[in-house]
Write an enzyme that holds these catalytic residues in place. Structure first.
Site, PDB file in Angstrom:
ATOM      1  N   LYS A  22      53.847  46.838  45.263  1.00 17.12           N
ATOM      2  CA  LYS A  22      54.171  47.993  44.412  1.00 17.12           C
ATOM      3  C   LYS A  22      54.261  49.294  45.197  1.00 17.12           C
ATOM      4  CE  LYS A  22      52.251  46.070  40.100  1.00 17.12           C
ATOM      5  NZ  LYS A  22      51.532  44.853  40.519  1.00 17.12           N
ATOM      6  N   SER A  50      47.915  49.101  38.389  1.00 19.00           N
ATOM      7  CA  SER A  50      48.714  48.018  38.963  1.00 19.00           C
ATOM      8  C   SER A  50      49.459  47.237  37.879  1.00 19.00           C
ATOM      9  CB  SER A  50      47.826  47.069  39.774  1.00 19.00           C
ATOM     10  OG  SER A  50      48.595  46.315  40.689  1.00 19.00           O
ATOM     11  N   SER A  94      49.934  42.768  44.828  1.00 24.54           N
ATOM     12  CA  SER A  94      50.379  44.047  44.264  1.00 24.54           C
ATOM     13  C   SER A  94      50.536  45.164  45.298  1.00 24.54           C
ATOM     14  CB  SER A  94      49.418  44.502  43.156  1.00 24.54           C
ATOM     15  OG  SER A  94      49.635  43.754  41.991  1.00 24.54           O
TER      16      SER A  94
END
Length: 462
Positions: free
Chosen positions: A100, A157, A97
Site C-alpha cells: 500500500k 490498512s 500490506s
C-alpha cells in the site's frame, strides 16, 4: 655537421615564421571583418580530465550488527542512500500490506499534480465492496472523500479503501497496477512486482477481479526502503497521515480505526503500546499475511538523522516491532550524518575553468550542492577523495550565466577496513556570468597567443 645543418634549418624556419607573422598581422589589421584564429593559451592547454585530492574526517571503526530472526531486513539513511545493515535484502518476498505504500505514493502524486483533490468524492464499486481482510466495510455506492479513504488505507490498512482509491485514479485496479509497476521501475525497484493495490494474495482477491496471471505480489526489503525513501522525499507531509493514532471513519462507527503501527512515538502514553513506542518514529507501513508473515517498514528521525528500516518475515506482530527497534538502535547508536562539503565550496586545484570567446578567459567555479556522508561515530581517519570531470573548453563558450554547469565533482568516502565507499556526485557551477567578448578583443587575444608561441619557439633555439 648534422648538428650544424639542423641548427641552420631551425633558424631558417624561425625567419619564415617571423615573416609570416608580419604578413598575418598586416592582413588582420587590413581586414574589416572580425577574426578569431586562436584560443587563449590557458584554454588551449586545459584539457578535460580528472583531479584527485583528499580530506580527513574524524570518525571510528566498524561495529557488529545485531542478530535478527527474520527472512529479510535492511537499514538505510535516505539522504545518502547508504545501506547500514542488510540481511538477504534483495530476495523478492511477499510484502503484504507494505504494498500500500506504492498506492499511497501514487495517490499523493495525483494530488500534487492537481489530478485529484483531497476533497474529491469517490464512489465505491463492486471490487472494493467485495474486498476482504483488513477493511472498513464499504458498500457499493458509498461515497467518501479521497482523504477519508487515504487515512483508512494509511492508518487502518483498509483493503476496500485502497481498491476504491486505485479505481478512482485509473478506472480499474488492474490499470492502476500497471501504473504501480511502471512507477516501481522508475524508482529503481529491481525486485518488485505488483498484482494488486493491496498486497493481498491472488486467491484472496474477489474472484471476478483477480488478474489473469499465476504470479503474486513480491517486493524485496531494499525495494521497500527505496519506496519509503521516495515517499519521504517527494511527499514530506506523509506524517500528516502516518502519525494518526486512531481515526473514526464514520460518525456512526462504534469504534475508531487504530493505527497498526505500535511504534509511533506518540504511543508512549498508550498503555498497550508504550513498550513499543520508539523515539522519533513517525511511519511508515505494516503488513501481514500467512505467506508474508509480519512485516514493517519503519522510519524515525533523531538529532537530524533519519533512518528507514525494513523487516520481513517476523513470526508475530510484537516481533516485527522488537526487531525493528534492534535495527534502528544499531543505526542511531553507531552512525551519524556529516556534511563534508558545504554548498558553494571552492575546490582546491579547480578554482577556475577556461572559457572560450568570453570577456574573460576563465571563470571561478564552486560546488552547487552540499555533500554529506554517513560516518561511524568515533571512526579513525576516514578519508574523502574527489575526482573532477570538467567540460572541455571548446564546449564552454560565452556567454555563460551565473550558476551555469561546467562539470561535475564526485566525492568518495571510505572508512578504514571498508572495501566499498559511499559516492556522491554534484555539479560544478560558475559563480559569475561571463559575457561574450567582442571581435576586437578576440583579435588581440589571438595575436598575443600567436606571438607568445612564436617567441617561446625562438627562446628554445638558444
Amino acid at each position: 655537421m648534422k648538428a650544424n645543418n639542423q641548427k641552420q634549418k631551425s633558424k631558417r624556419s624561425m625567419i619564415k615564421k617571423s615573416v609570416t607573422a608580419v604578413m598575418v598581422l598586416n592582413m588582420m589589421y587590413m581586414s574589416a571583418l572580425p577574426v578569431v584564429s586562436h584560443l587563449d593559451p590557458t584554454v588551449a592547454t586545459f584539457a578535460a580530465g580528472t583531479t584527485t585530492a583528499s580530506m580527513n574526517i574524524v570518525g571510528t571503526g566498524s561495529v557488529n550488527p545485531p542478530s535478527l530472526a527474520l527472512r529479510s531486513a535492511i537499514l538505510i539513511e535516505p539522504s545518502t542512500g547508504q545501506v547500514l545493515l542488510s540481511m538477504n535484502p534483495d530476495e523478492p518476498l511477499p510484502p503484504a500490506s507494505m504494498t500500500k505504500m506504492m498506492t499511497e505514493y501514487i495517490v499523493a502524486e495525483q494530488v500534487k499534480q492537481g489530478k485529484l483533490k483531497w476533497t474529491d468524492k469517490v464512489t465505491v464499486n463492486d471490487n472494493a465492496a467485495q474486498s476482504v481482510g483488513s477493511r472498513i466495510f464499504l458498500a457499493k455506492g458509498d461515497q467518501h472523500t479521497v482523504e477519508e479513504l487515504y487515512i483508512a488505507m494509511a492508518v487502518g490498512s483498509a483493503n476496500d479503501a485502497t481498491v476504491a482509491l486505485a479505481e478512482r485514479v485509473s478506472g480499474t485496479e488492474q490499470d492502476f497496477v500497471k501504473l504501480m509497476n511502471e512507477t516501481a521501475q522508475k524508482m529503481g525497484m529491481k525486485n518488485t512486482y505488483f498484482i494488486n493495490a493491496t498486497g493481498l494474495d491472488r486467491k484472496d482477491m474477489p474472484e471476478a477481479f483477480q488478474p489473469n496471471t499465476d504470479r503474486e505480489t513480491v517486493m524485496s526489503a531494499r525495494d521497500a526502503a527505496i519506496l519509503a525513501s521516495n515517499i519521504i522525499k517527494d511527499h514530506p507531509d506523509y506524517k500528516r497521515f502516518t502519525t494518526i493514532q486512531s481515526y473514526k471513519f464514520r460518525p456512526t462507527d462504534k469504534a475508531p480505526i487504530v493505527n497498526y503501527n505500535w511504534m509511533l512515538e506518540a504511543n508512549k502514553n498508550i498503555t498497550n503500546f508504550k513498550k513499543f513506542a520508539y523515539p522519533g518514529l513517525d511511519g511508515m507501513k505494516t503488513g501481514h499475511t500467512s505467506n508474508a508473515g509480519n512485516c514493517f517498514t519503519g522510519t524515525a528521525e533523531r538529532n537530524g538523522m533519519r533512518l528507514i528500516s525494513v523487516v520481513m518475515g517476523a513470526d508475530s506482530e510484537p516481533h516485527r516491532f522488537t526487531e525493528t527497534a534492534k535495527v534502528l538502535n544499531y543505526g542511531f547508536d553507531n552512525f551519524e550524518v556529516k556534511q563534508v562539503v558545504a554548498p558553494k565550496t571552492v575546490v582546491k586545484g579547480v578554482e577556475n575553468v577556461p572559457v572560450t570567446k568570453g570577456t574573460e578567459t576563465e571563470v571561478p567555479v564552486v560546488t552547487k550542492d552540499a555533500v554529506s556522508f554517513v560516518v561511524p561515530k568515533g571512526a579513525s581517519n576516514p578519508k574523502v577523495t574527489f575526482t573532477t570531470n570538467i567540460t572541455p573548453a571548446s564546449s564552454l563558450v560565452a556567454p555563460l550565466k551565473q550558476g551555469a554547469k561546467v562539470g561535475t565533482i564526485t566525492y568518495t568516502y571510505k572508512t578504514d577496513g571498508s572495501d566499498k565507499g559511499q559516492v556522491k556526485t554534484v555539479d560544478l557551477i560558475t559563480t559569475t556570468p561571463v559575457e561574450e567578448g567582442g571581435w576586437f578583443r578576440m583579435l588581440f587575444r589571438a595575436i598575443g597567443h600567436f606571438f607568445g608561441e612564436l617567441f617561446q619557439g625562438i627562446k628554445n633555439l638558444f
